[in-house]
Design an enzyme around this catalytic site. Structure first.
Site, PDB file in Angstrom:
ATOM      1  N   LYS B  68      -0.285  -9.493  -0.754  1.00 10.71           N
ATOM      2  CA  LYS B  68       0.043  -8.172  -0.223  1.00 10.71           C
ATOM      3  C   LYS B  68      -0.887  -7.130  -0.845  1.00 10.71           C
ATOM      4  O   LYS B  68      -1.180  -7.185  -2.036  1.00 10.71           O
ATOM      5  CB  LYS B  68       1.509  -7.859  -0.544  1.00 10.71           C
ATOM      6  N   SER B 143       8.618  -4.396   4.245  1.00  7.96           N
ATOM      7  CA  SER B 143       7.275  -3.866   4.249  1.00  7.96           C
ATOM      8  C   SER B 143       6.172  -4.922   4.118  1.00  7.96           C
ATOM      9  O   SER B 143       5.022  -4.631   4.423  1.00  7.96           O
ATOM     10  CB  SER B 143       7.116  -2.869   3.105  1.00  7.96           C
ATOM     11  N   SER B 167      12.097  -6.081   1.370  1.00  2.00           N
ATOM     12  CA  SER B 167      10.743  -6.181   1.927  1.00  2.00           C
ATOM     13  C   SER B 167      10.097  -7.562   1.894  1.00  2.00           C
ATOM     14  O   SER B 167       9.010  -7.744   2.439  1.00  2.00           O
ATOM     15  CB  SER B 167       9.815  -5.184   1.227  1.00  2.00           C
TER      16      SER B 167
END
Lengths: 94, 476
Positions: B68, B143, B167
């Site tokens: 990420k 997210s 997330s």
């Protein structure tokens, strides 16, 4: 309800410029979100201790020994503006 | 092997170990797929296959890893989905990425995400939304949407994400893969661009429970550079359980189906029956304050974010807008380069921390956090694990909730209370609704990762959900 004056006050505290349109939009959106948060006031919270951290940890101290820090030239590599071995910014008094 | 990118990481590692597969060949297959992808899952992909000599000798055998974007990786763009960090190449690497590199993973790419991890649909990224590989007109969740979509689509065997209020778990659910949010503090936060520090937690995504366990086993550990890291009291064991005999599962009392899509509820109830068939018992548990979780979360997380994001001032790194005086430079930079959701949360957080409101909002929310944590402690006196659907709905169409922040926040209804209590939870796919994956959330007491992984493994075998990338949607 959070009105335009309050939005502007909070934006100033947060060092965030908002356009006129954004102030109006944020006033509506923040009021809706705060309305949802108001739900918390239904609970009796007297005598409840706040939780700041969920996992028990003591103070973490490292040995007090000298270590190398980030070299100055590496720290400057990503800076928007540098001058005289420092980060250059506009004057606070301008 | 026609589809190298269909192999799970563990299968690939075994094949590399036995000499049937070359680590560089595997990396190249993923690199080509990632470079050509059209989901917008990646914001950066390695431009060549690295020398994998040392990595291939380490336990994870050079298997590629997607990371990420908010994990700092030295010399590689680390933008956290934000325009304010456009082009930022940090001088340091996050501890967890370093640990995994030492264990033998090689960095394949950085994945798209909601800006500073604020969002549940990946539509808040300054670099454009990510598409769900199951249906490209729908969101992957957020997210960590890029990581989840990449793993589901065979653009990475596994990936790193972060979970503050859901997330990792919610995008895993919406993309039909497995995602683990570990116990708070077990993985170092050093080098993670911070959102809400008392909640932020790194965790793994993969296509099965075994790979999630394997990646996590190399992630945790106390780190002197993160004073709140505690490591894990025991090694993570690869799960082997085939049954759930004697396991007591708790379903929250107020989970009646209200607010949950019927297809999600049906898949959840079918999964509970599968658990009973495997020997588990299912009972109701009381979590009287869980319903206040979202309200408390939307005070605590923005409050911490407003403080963390004060560092983006245009002085030392990141973008800067020109202005005649210092304060105008700050306010203009933050106006020009933060997105709407980030601004919203900075304002909410600043408001909740401001003079006259602090006690009512921030201190109040922290007390509610105590009540929620107590609820879980009491519940785990009677059951081993708590189960819920991960998300109230399946992947929704792009744009469906962008105009209504509150509707977006409701995605996290089942995941947020667990985050507030700092507990570990996994999401695994348990079936389809309207042809889209449904996620099952399994939560346990602090540090019960091995118990969760064992139960999830047995459940996964019995549910037999097909997460093979080249077959996505074949059953639709």
């Amino acid at each position: 309800m959070i009105d335009r004056t309050q939005v502007l006050h909070v934006a100033r505290l947060a060092r965030l410029q908002l356009t006129d349109d954004e102030v109006g939009r944020m006033s509506t959106e923040l009021s809706n979100i705060l309305g949802h948060i108001e739900k918390l006031s239904a609970l009796d919270l007297t005598d409840v201790e706040p939780t700041t951290h969920v996992v028990a940890v003591g103070s973490a101290l490292r040995p007090d020994v000298v270590r190398e820090s980030l070299p100055r030239e590496v720290a400057f590599e990503q800076a928007p503006d540098i001058a005289d071995d420092g980060f250059r910014v506009p004057s606070p008094q301008a | 092997m026609t589809h190298l990118t269909d192999l799970t990481a563990k299968t690939a590692i075994d094949a590399i170990t036995s000499g049937d597969l070359d680590a560089a060949e595997l990396f190249d297959a993923y690199r080509s797929a990632a470079a050509a992808e059209d989901l917008n899952a990646y914001t950066w992909v390695a431009d060549q296959t690295p020398d994998l000599g040392a990595a291939a000798a380490a336990p994870l055998r050079g298997v590629p890893l997607a990371v990420k974007d908010l994990f700092c990786t030295a010399g590689v763009p680390s933008q956290a989905g934000s325009r304010i960090l456009e082009g930022y190449r940090p001088p340091h690497t996050a501890t967890v990425v370093e640990r995994l590199a030492a264990a033998g993973t090689s960095l394949l790419g950085k994945t798209n995400q909601d800006e500073f991890a604020m969002g549940s649909s990946n539509e808040n990224s300054a670099y454009g939304p990510v598409k769900n590989p199951w249906d490209r007109s729908r969101v992957p969740g957020g997210s960590s949407g890029g990581s989840a979509a990449a793993v589901a689509a065979g653009l990475a065997p596994w990936a790193l994400g972060t979970d503050t209020g859901g997330s990792i778990r919610q995008p895993a659910a919406l993309c039909g893969i497995v995602g683990l949010k570990p116990t708070y503090g077990t993985v170092s936060r050093y080098g993670m661009i911070a959102f809400a520090s008392s909640l932020d937690q790194a965790g793994p995504f993969a296509r099965d429970v075994t790979d999630v366990a394997l990646l996590y086993s190399h992630m945790h550990g106390r780190d002197p550079r993160d004073a709140t890291s505690v490591g894990h009291p025991e090694a993570t064991v690869l799960p082997t359980a085939e049954r759930m005999d004697g396991l007591r599962l708790g379903v929250p009392e107020d989970l009646t189906g209200e607010g949950v899509e019927p297809g999600v509820m049906a898949a959840f109830e079918a999964a509970l029956q599968t658990a009973r068939d495997l020997g588990a018992s299912v009972e109701r548990v009381a979590l009287p304050h869980a319903d206040y979780g979202l309200s408390a979360y939307y005070v605590i997380a923005p409050a911490e974010a407003s403080s963390n994001l004060a560092r983006f001032d245009g002085v030392r790194y990141g973008r800067r807008s020109g202005a005649d005086d210092l304060v105008s430079m700050y306010t203009k930079t933050r106006h020009d380069y933060f997105g709407d959701e980030v601004k919203r949360r900075i304002l909410i957080g600043t408001y909740a921390l401001s003079s006259g409101f602090y006690d009512a909002y921030y201190a109040g929310a922290q007390k509610v956090r105590t009540l929620i944590a107590r609820d879980f402690t009491a519940a785990f006196a009677g059951v081993d694990l708590i189960v819920t659907p991960t998300s109230p709905g399946v992947a929704f169409p792009l744009g469906a909730k962008t105009d209504d922040p509150l509707a977006m926040y409701l995605n996290d209804y089942f995941t947020v209370p667990i985050s507030l209590a700092g507990l570990p939870a996994i999401s695994l796919p348990c079936g389809l609704s309207e042809g889209l994956p449904v996620g099952l959330q399994l939560a346990g007491p602090a540090f019960s990762e091995n118990r969760i992984l064992d139960a999830a493994y047995a459940w996964e075998r019995a549910l037999a959900f097909d997460s093979t990338p080249s077959r996505i949607g074949a059953a639709r």
